[in-house]
Design a protein around this motif. Structure first.
Motif, mmCIF file in Angstrom:
data_model
loop_
_atom_site.group_PDB
_atom_site.id
_atom_site.type_symbol
_atom_site.label_atom_id
_atom_site.label_comp_id
_atom_site.label_asym_id
_atom_site.label_seq_id
_atom_site.Cartn_x
_atom_site.Cartn_y
_atom_site.Cartn_z
ATOM 1 N N SER A 73 0.860 -1.224 0.218
ATOM 2 C CA SER A 73 -0.055 -0.129 0.129
ATOM 3 C C SER A 73 0.898 1.148 0.249
ATOM 4 O O SER A 73 1.818 1.064 1.141
ATOM 5 N N THR A 74 0.333 1.753 -0.826
ATOM 6 C CA THR A 74 1.005 3.393 -1.118
ATOM 7 C C THR A 74 0.602 4.904 -0.538
ATOM 8 O O THR A 74 -1.002 4.966 -0.730
ATOM 9 N N GLN A 75 1.169 5.477 0.672
ATOM 10 C CA GLN A 75 0.179 6.528 0.641
ATOM 11 C C GLN A 75 0.448 8.134 -0.226
ATOM 12 O O GLN A 75 1.582 8.236 -0.181
ATOM 13 N N THR A 76 -0.031 8.735 -0.944
ATOM 14 C CA THR A 76 -0.453 9.911 -1.352
ATOM 15 C C THR A 76 0.672 9.401 -2.960
ATOM 16 O O THR A 76 1.648 9.581 -2.377
ATOM 17 N N ARG A 77 0.674 10.663 -3.858
ATOM 18 C CA ARG A 77 1.011 9.516 -5.007
ATOM 19 C C ARG A 77 1.832 10.862 -5.350
ATOM 20 O O ARG A 77 2.767 10.421 -6.163
#
Length: 194
Positions: free
Chosen positions: A106-110
């Motif tokens: 999971s990644t957070q903020t582009r």
């Protein structure tokens, strides 16, 4: 159950979060992510967070059952110390400290470099990727920062929006912004309240 270095780990799923900031960094982004991560651990899953090492914090520690791995970084004052960038080889060294196989990324903020590294990790290991967007518009600041932000949004942000298995917006505006960047569908899941 998996044994690593004479320790036995039993869990349902191992989730790897890539985040530019994490506790003890103050602020909503870090605190809401930690609230989610520690509750996932309580449900029997393993959580690892790869994040920037700031303010002399430990390279590695466990916080409320969450395995936190920090990479060495630059955090330029010219960017208001709000855009940590990994030092050469730091991400590779951080990844080498992941203890067990990962099931979900999971990644957070582009626009953070951690999101690009998370996408690369998921792609390389053929893992599902959940991108969580916390912003609802292009960054607005001075002309140069605004232009750089739009370029990042329409390159890295578009890549994440189109290539993630699932996109999540923490608000209606964040979900709409992901559609603007090319996401076919975005789920809206608001930040939790303790």
């Amino acid at each position: 159950c998996i044994e690593v270095n004479t320790h036995k780990f039993c869990y349902l799923m191992h989730i790897l979060f890539w985040a530019a900031f994490y506790v003890p960094f103050p602020g909503g982004y870090a605190n809401s992510l930690h609230g989610l991560a520690k509750r996932i651990v309580k449900r029997g899953h393993k959580v690892t967070v790869i994040t920037a090492r700031l303010n002399g914090w430990a390279d590695e520690e466990r916080i409320d059952g969450v395995h936190v791995i920090r990479f060495q970084c630059w955090n330029p004052k010219a960017l208001n110390e709000s855009f940590p960038m990994p030092r050469w080889g730091a991400v590779r060294r951080a990844v080498s400290r992941i203890e067990t196989p990962v099931d979900l990324v999971s990644t957070q903020t582009r626009f953070f470099t951690t999101s690009l590294h998370g996408w690369r990790y998921a792609t390389r290991h053929k893992l599902p990727l959940v991108h969580v967007e916390r912003g609802g518009q292009h960054t607005v600041a001075g002309p140069l920062v605004t232009l750089a932000g739009k370029i990042l949004d329409h390159t890295q942000g578009t890549l994440l929006a189109k290539c993630s298995t699932v996109n999540v917006g923490v608000s209606g505006a964040a979900s709409e912004f992901m559609a603007h960047l090319g996401a076919k569908q975005t789920e809206t899941i608001f930040n939790g309240v303790d």
